[in-house]
Design a protein around this motif. Sequence first.
Motif, PDB file in Angstrom:
ATOM      1  N   GLU A 151       0.904  -1.212  -0.121  1.00 27.63           N
ATOM      2  CA  GLU A 151       0.091  -0.188  -0.078  1.00 27.63           C
ATOM      3  C   GLU A 151       1.015   1.082  -0.130  1.00 27.63           C
ATOM      4  OE1 GLU A 151      -4.161  -1.094   2.348  1.00 27.63           O
ATOM      5  OE2 GLU A 151      -2.171  -1.162   3.516  1.00 27.63           O
ATOM      6  N   VAL A 152       0.566   2.176  -1.025  1.00 29.00           N
ATOM      7  CA  VAL A 152       1.149   3.438  -0.869  1.00 29.00           C
ATOM      8  C   VAL A 152       0.092   4.523  -0.275  1.00 29.00           C
ATOM      9  CG1 VAL A 152       2.645   5.192  -2.126  1.00 29.00           C
ATOM     10  CG2 VAL A 152       2.775   2.683  -2.661  1.00 29.00           C
ATOM     11  N   LEU A 153       0.327   4.634   0.949  1.00 30.11           N
ATOM     12  CA  LEU A 153      -0.595   5.930   1.436  1.00 30.11           C
ATOM     13  C   LEU A 153       0.318   6.742   2.165  1.00 30.11           C
ATOM     14  CD1 LEU A 153      -2.475   2.862   3.494  1.00 30.11           C
ATOM     15  CD2 LEU A 153      -3.488   4.358   1.498  1.00 30.11           C
ATOM     16  N   ILE A 154       0.441   7.773   1.403  1.00 33.49           N
ATOM     17  CA  ILE A 154       1.513   8.949   1.772  1.00 33.49           C
ATOM     18  C   ILE A 154       0.843  10.105   2.556  1.00 33.49           C
ATOM     19  CG2 ILE A 154       3.262  10.925   1.094  1.00 33.49           C
ATOM     20  CD1 ILE A 154       3.466   8.914  -1.508  1.00 33.49           C
ATOM     21  N   ALA A 155       0.940   9.962   3.985  1.00 32.37           N
ATOM     22  CA  ALA A 155       0.492  11.063   5.041  1.00 32.37           C
ATOM     23  C   ALA A 155       1.668  12.277   5.213  1.00 32.37           C
ATOM     24  CB  ALA A 155       0.204  10.406   6.299  1.00 32.37           C
ATOM     25  N   GLN A 156       0.930  13.457   5.359  1.00 29.02           N
ATOM     26  CA  GLN A 156       1.749  14.494   5.760  1.00 29.02           C
ATOM     27  C   GLN A 156       2.970  14.423   4.424  1.00 29.02           C
ATOM     28  OE1 GLN A 156       3.394  13.647   9.725  1.00 29.02           O
ATOM     29  NE2 GLN A 156       1.956  14.943  10.388  1.00 29.02           N
ATOM     30  N   ALA A 157       2.204  14.636   3.405  1.00 31.75           N
ATOM     31  CA  ALA A 157       3.166  14.745   2.122  1.00 31.75           C
ATOM     32  C   ALA A 157       4.025  16.057   2.137  1.00 31.75           C
ATOM     33  CB  ALA A 157       1.994  14.788   0.861  1.00 31.75           C
ATOM     34  N   GLN A 158       3.720  16.975   2.799  1.00 34.74           N
ATOM     35  CA  GLN A 158       4.466  18.250   2.638  1.00 34.74           C
ATOM     36  C   GLN A 158       5.685  18.136   3.504  1.00 34.74           C
ATOM     37  OE1 GLN A 158       1.646  17.618   4.583  1.00 34.74           O
ATOM     38  NE2 GLN A 158       1.778  18.428   6.507  1.00 34.74           N
ATOM     39  N   ASN A 159       5.927  17.046   4.168  1.00 38.01           N
ATOM     40  CA  ASN A 159       7.204  16.687   4.504  1.00 38.01           C
ATOM     41  C   ASN A 159       8.041  15.586   3.831  1.00 38.01           C
ATOM     42  OD1 ASN A 159       6.397  18.285   6.832  1.00 38.01           O
ATOM     43  ND2 ASN A 159       5.474  16.625   7.996  1.00 38.01           N
ATOM     44  N   LYS A 160       7.279  15.157   2.707  1.00 36.23           N
ATOM     45  CA  LYS A 160       8.182  14.192   1.964  1.00 36.23           C
ATOM     46  C   LYS A 160       8.564  14.629   0.412  1.00 36.23           C
ATOM     47  CE  LYS A 160       6.102  10.781   4.935  1.00 36.23           C
ATOM     48  NZ  LYS A 160       4.850  10.113   5.156  1.00 36.23           N
ATOM     49  N   PHE A 161       8.097  15.657   0.195  1.00 39.91           N
ATOM     50  CA  PHE A 161       8.605  16.300  -1.095  1.00 39.91           C
ATOM     51  C   PHE A 161       9.250  17.675  -0.847  1.00 39.91           C
ATOM     52  CE2 PHE A 161       4.912  13.651  -2.068  1.00 39.91           C
ATOM     53  CZ  PHE A 161       5.133  13.433  -3.425  1.00 39.91           C
ATOM     54  N   ASP A 162      10.439  18.025  -1.564  1.00 42.35           N
ATOM     55  CA  ASP A 162      10.811  18.954  -1.473  1.00 42.35           C
ATOM     56  C   ASP A 162      10.376  20.367  -2.249  1.00 42.35           C
ATOM     57  OD1 ASP A 162      11.727  19.162  -4.003  1.00 42.35           O
ATOM     58  OD2 ASP A 162      13.838  18.287  -3.730  1.00 42.35           O
ATOM     59  N   ALA A 163      11.302  21.467  -2.141  1.00 44.67           N
ATOM     60  CA  ALA A 163      10.369  22.684  -2.618  1.00 44.67           C
ATOM     61  C   ALA A 163      10.262  22.441  -4.145  1.00 44.67           C
ATOM     62  CB  ALA A 163      11.222  23.780  -2.040  1.00 44.67           C
ATOM     63  N   ASP A 164      11.265  21.455  -4.737  1.00 42.05           N
ATOM     64  CA  ASP A 164      11.193  21.513  -6.071  1.00 42.05           C
ATOM     65  C   ASP A 164      10.235  20.428  -6.716  1.00 42.05           C
ATOM     66  OD1 ASP A 164      12.902  23.507  -6.746  1.00 42.05           O
ATOM     67  OD2 ASP A 164      14.565  22.000  -6.132  1.00 42.05           O
ATOM     68  N   GLY A 165       9.418  19.766  -5.622  1.00 48.88           N
ATOM     69  CA  GLY A 165       8.648  18.532  -6.097  1.00 48.88           C
ATOM     70  C   GLY A 165       9.171  17.291  -6.166  1.00 48.88           C
ATOM     71  N   LYS A 166      10.405  17.087  -5.694  1.00 50.85           N
ATOM     72  CA  LYS A 166      11.108  15.838  -5.835  1.00 50.85           C
ATOM     73  C   LYS A 166      10.742  15.085  -4.513  1.00 50.85           C
ATOM     74  CE  LYS A 166      15.448  13.716  -6.086  1.00 50.85           C
ATOM     75  NZ  LYS A 166      16.897  13.670  -5.577  1.00 50.85           N
TER      76      LYS A 166
END
Length: 185
Positions: free
Chosen positions: A147-162
């Motif tokens: 399962e790919v359930l990404i919570a708190q996405a704002q902490n898992k992507f950098d400012a460039d969307g990576k």
Amino acid sequence: MEKNRKIVGLCGSLRKGSYNAMLLKFAGTLIPEDIDFEIVSFDDVPVYNADDDTPAVEERPATVVKFRDALAKADAFVIASPEYNYSIPGGLKNAIDWASRGKDAPLMHKPVAMMGATQGMWGTVRMQTAFLPVFTFLNMNPVLQPEVLIAQAQNKFDADGKLTDEKTISLIKRKIENLINACKV
């Protein structure tokens, strides 16, 4: 000669800067070069109306025909979507409804990998669960693990969307590998 396989990606968010759009683009980078990958948009697909989709109607709306044709070329699908009101976003569900009708429904009997990202704590678990009856109706082959359930996405992507979270990257790699294996069956 074996035909090239193709995987089509659908993003449940039309928002600029969408974490799910970033997620889908990242997933696309994991697909081997011998498999075509295309993200197909449904932003111009009208609201489903059965009056526009009956045998008496000579042709569905042009944007729907284009959308269905793009899906028909796919051997499998990756869907990355947020969760709206504990369920599937309306725009995505509408597009799926257009693609689910008729004997030529382009989603039927194909593998699908579901994933989602959200800024909240639940990681789109309810949206993904809401898709299970849809996949059952379409006799699709959902790749359920991992399962790919990404919570708190704002902490898992950098400012460039990576995507920067290694645990999440590992899960997505396994999910894509399992989808590709489902295409071989």
